[in-house]
Design an enzyme around this catalytic site. Structure first.
Site, PDB file in Angstrom:
ATOM      1  N   ASP A 106      50.471  38.808  35.310  1.00  0.00           N
ATOM      2  CA  ASP A 106      50.404  37.769  36.347  1.00  0.00           C
ATOM      3  C   ASP A 106      49.092  37.823  37.124  1.00  0.00           C
ATOM      4  O   ASP A 106      48.951  37.192  38.173  1.00  0.00           O
ATOM      5  CB  ASP A 106      51.606  37.867  37.300  1.00  0.00           C
ATOM      6  CG  ASP A 106      51.642  39.183  38.083  1.00  0.00           C
ATOM      7  OD1 ASP A 106      50.729  40.017  37.906  1.00  0.00           O
ATOM      8  OD2 ASP A 106      52.591  39.366  38.879  1.00  0.00           O
ATOM      9  N   HIS A 159      47.682  40.509  38.519  1.00  0.00           N
ATOM     10  CA  HIS A 159      47.530  41.492  39.599  1.00  0.00           C
ATOM     11  C   HIS A 159      46.593  42.618  39.175  1.00  0.00           C
ATOM     12  O   HIS A 159      46.480  42.941  37.994  1.00  0.00           O
ATOM     13  CB  HIS A 159      48.883  42.043  40.075  1.00  0.00           C
ATOM     14  CG  HIS A 159      49.611  42.964  39.142  1.00  0.00           C
ATOM     15  ND1 HIS A 159      50.819  42.650  38.578  1.00  0.00           N
ATOM     16  CD2 HIS A 159      49.320  44.203  38.698  1.00  0.00           C
ATOM     17  CE1 HIS A 159      51.244  43.663  37.835  1.00  0.00           C
ATOM     18  NE2 HIS A 159      50.346  44.619  37.880  1.00  0.00           N
TER      19      HIS A 159
HETATM   20  C1  GLP Z   1      50.889  48.161  36.722  1.00  0.00           C
HETATM   21  C2  GLP Z   1      49.818  48.877  37.523  1.00  0.00           C
HETATM   22  C3  GLP Z   1      48.467  48.248  37.329  1.00  0.00           C
HETATM   23  C4  GLP Z   1      48.193  48.004  35.862  1.00  0.00           C
HETATM   24  C5  GLP Z   1      49.234  47.078  35.303  1.00  0.00           C
HETATM   25  C6  GLP Z   1      49.026  46.777  33.831  1.00  0.00           C
HETATM   26  O1  GLP Z   1      51.476  47.127  37.391  1.00  0.00           O
HETATM   27  N1  GLP Z   1      50.129  48.939  38.906  1.00  0.00           N
HETATM   28  O2  GLP Z   1      47.460  49.094  37.888  1.00  0.00           O
HETATM   29  O3  GLP Z   1      46.922  47.477  35.689  1.00  0.00           O
HETATM   30  O4  GLP Z   1      50.496  47.692  35.445  1.00  0.00           O
HETATM   31  O5  GLP Z   1      49.553  47.831  33.079  1.00  0.00           O
HETATM   32  P1  GLP Z   1      49.314  48.036  31.541  1.00  0.00           P
HETATM   33  O6  GLP Z   1      47.918  48.538  31.414  1.00  0.00           O
HETATM   34  O7  GLP Z   1      50.312  49.078  31.146  1.00  0.00           O
HETATM   35  O8  GLP Z   1      49.531  46.737  30.885  1.00  0.00           O
END
Ligand code: GLP
Length: 258
Positions: free
Chosen positions: A135, A137
């Site tokens: 999304d 973030h």
């Molecule tokens: C979580 C963390 C983020 C991270 C995101 C994506 O929400 N708080 O810092 O970037 O997940 O995670 P992934 O790399 O496992 O897709």
């Protein structure tokens, strides 16, 4: 923004090169550490160099981005446990050199303020590693986050809780609803930022980050206002970028500046 489209298995080494260059110049540099699966390839590459004696983090400091609220120290899903397993225990940080916000504190607001102060006291983050949520973030700054926000309590979106349920044995009901996260304003103070994203689930968020309008709807777009950001993506995560050919071209015909 420096957009690098490269095979997934090369991304970790590219960032490890950046980290090695930083520590060659400044052995006591401060790293910003992200959890999640995206940075794992970076941590593997850095751990290999430390094991080979080519890089040392013995004088480094590290600051995590975020933490779930309500998970006690040692909980397997607590981010401090995860980063310890994924990275800290595999390299040569001094004991206590890596800090994260305390999501199990009695006074969460005070824990956030203390964390901001700890980052400031360390002189700020030299190189921040980031992933990105589907999304848009970064850290846990969900859509609607103030672009100037500081470390604070946030409520996670249903999407993020579903995305992260895989770390909680697939049980979304056990994923905490709240977290502490560095704010977008906090992250923007890092002197250098490297964001890694792979897979087609990240394609829309990456397209917004690089080519979309800056907006709290896609929090990562705030990075367009940072002067030193590298966005590293594989072909799948790059698949919605309108100017992908241009980014490939800039890498082939790199104009090196000091
Ligand atoms: C979580 C963390 C983020 C991270 C995101 C994506 O929400 N708080 O810092 O970037 O997940 O995670 P992934 O790399 O496992 O897709």
């Amino acid at each position: 923004m420096d957009v690098v489209i490269a095979p997934e298995d090369e991304l970790g080494e590219i960032v490890a090169d950046e980290i090695a260059t930083l520590f060659a110049a400044r052995p006591d540099a401060v790293l910003g550490l992200a959890t999640g699966s995206s940075p794992l390839r970076i941590y593997d590459a850095v751990a290999a160099r430390v094991a080979q004696g080519r890089l040392s983090l013995a004088r480094a400091r590290g600051f995590m981005l975020d933490e779930y609220v309500g998970l006690a120290p040692g909980h397997p899903c607590r981010y401090s446990t995860v980063i310890d397993q994924d990275f800290v225990s595999r390299v040569d940080f001094a004991p206590g050199a890596v800090l994260g916000p305390d999501g199990d504190a009695d006074d969460l607001d005070a824990a956030c303020a203390d964390y901001e102060e700890a980052i400031r006291a360390a002189g700020g983050v030299d190189l921040q590693i980031l992933g990105i949520g589907t999304d848009g973030h970064i850290a846990f700054n969900e859509p609607g986050s103030s672009l100037a926000s500081r470390t604070r309590v946030k409520t996670l979106t249903a999407q993020t809780r579903e995305d992260n349920a895989r770390f909680f044995d697939g049980d979304v009901d056990t994923v905490p609803r709240h977290c502490l996260t560095q704010g977008l304003g906090t992250i923007m103070e890092a002197r250098r930022i490297v964001l890694v994203a792979t897979g087609d689930a990240k394609a829309e968020a990456v397209a917004q980050l690089v080519e979309g309008a800056v907006s709290a709807r896609w929090p990562a777009t705030v990075l367009q206002h940072h002067r030193r950001v590298m966005v590293l993506v594989d072909e799948a995560a790059a698949s919605s970028l309108e100017l992908a050919d241009y980014y490939r071209d800039t890498r082939t015909h790199r104009h090196l500046v000091s």
